[in-house]
Each structure stands twice: as structure tokens, then as C-alpha cells.
Motif scaffolding. Structure first.
Motif, mmCIF file in Angstrom:
data_model
loop_
_atom_site.group_PDB
_atom_site.id
_atom_site.type_symbol
_atom_site.label_atom_id
_atom_site.label_comp_id
_atom_site.label_asym_id
_atom_site.label_seq_id
_atom_site.Cartn_x
_atom_site.Cartn_y
_atom_site.Cartn_z
ATOM 1 N N GLU A 1 -4.322 20.539 81.890
ATOM 2 C CA GLU A 1 -3.740 19.441 82.430
ATOM 3 C C GLU A 1 -4.910 20.272 83.535
ATOM 4 N N MET B 1 -10.874 8.694 78.683
ATOM 5 C CA MET B 1 -10.567 8.541 80.167
ATOM 6 C C MET B 1 -11.894 9.032 80.833
ATOM 7 N N SER C 1 -15.008 7.778 80.755
ATOM 8 C CA SER C 1 -15.366 6.749 81.593
ATOM 9 C C SER C 1 -15.383 6.719 82.662
ATOM 10 N N LEU C 2 -15.634 7.688 83.632
ATOM 11 C CA LEU C 2 -15.645 7.429 84.914
ATOM 12 C C LEU C 2 -17.355 7.235 84.946
ATOM 13 N N GLU D 1 -19.137 5.084 83.643
ATOM 14 C CA GLU D 1 -19.300 3.639 83.940
ATOM 15 C C GLU D 1 -19.180 2.837 84.610
ATOM 16 N N TRP D 2 -18.030 4.071 85.692
ATOM 17 C CA TRP D 2 -17.298 2.544 86.764
ATOM 18 C C TRP D 2 -17.249 3.698 87.742
ATOM 19 N N ILE E 1 -9.369 10.649 92.110
ATOM 20 C CA ILE E 1 -9.649 9.720 90.345
ATOM 21 C C ILE E 1 -8.938 11.018 89.534
ATOM 22 N N ALA F 1 -5.482 11.023 90.025
ATOM 23 C CA ALA F 1 -4.838 9.253 88.000
ATOM 24 C C ALA F 1 -5.318 9.682 87.360
ATOM 25 N N VAL F 2 -6.134 9.996 86.549
ATOM 26 C CA VAL F 2 -6.341 11.234 85.183
ATOM 27 C C VAL F 2 -4.960 11.286 85.485
ATOM 28 N N THR G 1 -1.623 11.700 86.068
ATOM 29 C CA THR G 1 -0.788 11.032 86.642
ATOM 30 C C THR G 1 -1.112 10.288 85.200
ATOM 31 N N VAL G 2 -1.620 9.260 84.858
ATOM 32 C CA VAL G 2 -2.081 8.547 83.742
ATOM 33 C C VAL G 2 -1.308 9.238 82.189
ATOM 34 N N ALA G 3 -2.107 10.565 81.998
ATOM 35 C CA ALA G 3 -2.659 11.487 81.301
ATOM 36 C C ALA G 3 -1.411 11.937 80.904
#
Lengths: 197, 197
Positions: free
Chosen positions: A92, A165, A168-169, A171-172, A183, A186-187, A189-191
Motif C-alpha cells: 500500500e 490505475m 493513468s494519472l 492522462e487526466w 489522489i 483515492a487510489v 481506497t479503490v485498490a
């Protein structure tokens, strides 16, 4: 290791770091192939021969840019290895640190991720990227062995999705103060927790 | 909608689909800019004028390739909208379907994801991609409102991370029979359940 910038060797204010930053901006804007040494000099308002005071050519700039990105990732991997914590926590941490490296060295990581392996320098960078993938895969395996990560996901696939994931940052995401921590949260939490309530 | 292929208009066996497939392989291998109409003709063993029987030029091939990718994604979005299910299930379905579209239309999606918006045709494709991002963001919002998705992740960020994971497949996945379902499972597990035990 990145090459230390020789200070004040060219025109004042145009040291190696400035040349590298200018080059990387152009590589990302127009593509590496479409950028000439003349374009780099022009964007700094200096002559092409002043640029050659600092470096041997365009490929050296590409290599330095990719090294800045890769060195950041491998430093994070080394720091995490030293932690005396369960593998899932090290994993993590490494994913969070990867987000921070990407945010801090945004233009360098963007150059790195667009490279397709057309030259020896690019092939070398791709092989370092694969080495980093393996570090993440091994952490997933260890975490599965310790019961920290669910056993029903292939470790190499999990590693690629995690890094997919993060990467991809480029790109956006647009770097801004304090943005990277949000961020990274967020990554993480999702992962690790998943979106489902 | 993609333009239907006029069958057997050029040399037998070299219809529009064959020209498009050959073009897309070259775009992904060498880059769009570095691929000429001559290269496309040569890779099919036909003359350049035979290629022009089928299409107006390279940009039309780019547009058709990107449309094949985008049409697949929007068809998936429409199918999912019709489901009478909670938003989290529609979201999960759409992410799984996106993986399958990417695996089935691998070369087309790869072309789409490398486009940087340098021309009107590319700008149009980017705007359709953003529209698709919005569809996913809205599903995350709905799922949060219904209590299906955790409320502590920004919906637009969640959508981008989900699609970042899916899109990363163009970098490391190589299509093989049955492979797409396993990857769709892995994406869904990581994204919705999380890696932590």
C-alpha cells in the motif's frame, strides 16, 4: 542515479536542469521524434550550440528524463523494503509513493510511459519498468502468503492493474499543491478497500 | 456507427475491413504519423490506388478505427442503461463490458488511446471519450446516492481510476481465447471488493 546538473556552465539561468525541463515539455507536447535540438534551444531563447554545452544530444535528454522517473520509483521501492511491516502495508505504501512520484515528476513520468522501445535507450527504460512491475508482483505474492491480500487474484495481474490505475494519472491528473495526497488516498481506497459499500 | 464494408470492391479479399485492419496494425506499430498510405498498401501486397478504391485517405482510416472502439463502448453503455438493476450493478456491468470491448477490439482501442487531439478528427474522438467518462461518473454518483458505492471517493476520480485500470490493458494484455473474462473478473474484484482480505 541522475547526472548532477553542472551549474552556470552555459548562459546564466540555463543550466542542464533548465534544458532538460524545456526538452521534456516539448517531448510531451509534440512527441519525441517531432522535437529537434533547435526547438529545445528556441524554447529557451538560446542557441543550439549553447544547448550542446550541456548534453551530447536529444537521446541523452530522453534517457535523463526517464531516469528521473525510474529513480523516483526505485527509491520508493527501496524505502518500502526497509519497513518492518506486513507485506500488504508495504504494498500500500509503495502504491501511494508511486502516486506521489508521478505527481512530483509528472513530465518525466509522462515521457517514460509514452516510450515504445524503438531504441536501445528506450528498451533499457522498458526493462527497468518491467523490473518495477516485478517488485510490485512480489509484494502482492508475499501479502497473499501472509493472508493480507485476497488469494483469488493473480499477483502479476493485480500488480498491473494497480500500476495501471497509478499510471493513468498522466492522462487526466494535473499537478497542483496538495492534490497528490488526495489522489493517493483515492487510489489506495479503490485498490485495497474496493468501491462497494 | 461504423461505415459498412463494401464487399469485394477492390481486389478479391482486400475489402475495406482488410485495409482498416492493416492500417491499424501499422498505426500501433510505428505510430500514425510515421505510417503512409504506401506502407498500408505494401503490407497488403496491393497498390496504393487499390487502397484509395476503399477510402479517401489515412485520416478516414483513423476515424473508422476510433469509431469501432468508441461504438463498442457506447453500445455497452446503452445496454447497461436498460438494465433494471441498482446503479452499482450497472456500473460493475459497464466496467466488465469495457474490458470485453477492449479485448475484442484491441487494436482499435489501442489506436484510440494513443490519440492526443492534434486534428479535428482526433479532437472529436477525445470528446466522445470524455462523454464516456461522464457516463461512468454519473453511474458512480447514482450508486453513491443509493448507498451501493462508498461515499468517500470523488465520483469523477473513481470513474477515471476505473477506466485507467481498464485502459491499462492496451499496455500489457495480449488477447487470447477466454482471457478477457478472467481479466474482467480481476478488474471487477480489485475495483469493487478491493485487494485487502
Amino acid at each position: 542515479m541522475t547526472t548532477p546538473a553542472p551549474r552556470r556552465r552555459g548562459r546564466p539561468g540555463h543550466d542542464l536542469d533548465a534544458v532538460l525541463s524545456a526538452a521534456v515539455l516539448l517531448f510531451n507536447e509534440r512527441g519525441y521524434d517531432a522535437t529537434s535540438m533547435f526547438d529545445i534551444a528556441e524554447s529557451l531563447g538560446i542557441t543550439k550550440s549553447s544547448v550542446y554545452h550541456h548534453i551530447s544530444g536529444k537521446e541523452q535528454l530522453l534517457q535523463m528524463a526517464m531516469d528521473r522517473a525510474l529513480d523516483g520509483l526505485f527509491e520508493a521501492a527501496e524505502d518500502v523494503t526497509r519497513l518492518d511491516r506486513p507485506a500488504i502495508e508495504r504494498l500500500e505504501q509503495l502504491i501511494r509513493r508511486s502516486v506521489l512520484v508521478l505527481a512530483e515528476r509528472f513530465e518525466f513520468v509522462t515521457v517514460l510511459l509514452r516510450v515504445r522501445g524503438n531504441t536501445a535507450v528506450e528498451q533499457h527504460a522498458l526493462s527497468r519498468r518491467r523490473e518495477f512491475d516485478t517488485v510490485v508482483t512480489e509484494l502482492v505474492k508475499q501479502a497473499q502468503a501472509e493472508g493480507g491480500v485476497r488469494p483469488d487474484v493473480d499477483p502479476a495481474t493485480a500488480a498491473r492493474l494497480l500500476l495501471g490505475m497509478v499510471n493513468s494519472l498522466t492522462e487526466w491528473y494535473r499537478p497542483r499543491p496538495g492534490g497528490a495526497d488526495a489522489i493517493a488516498d483515492a487510489v489506495s481506497t479503490v485498490a485495497f478497500e474496493g468501491l462497494r459499500m
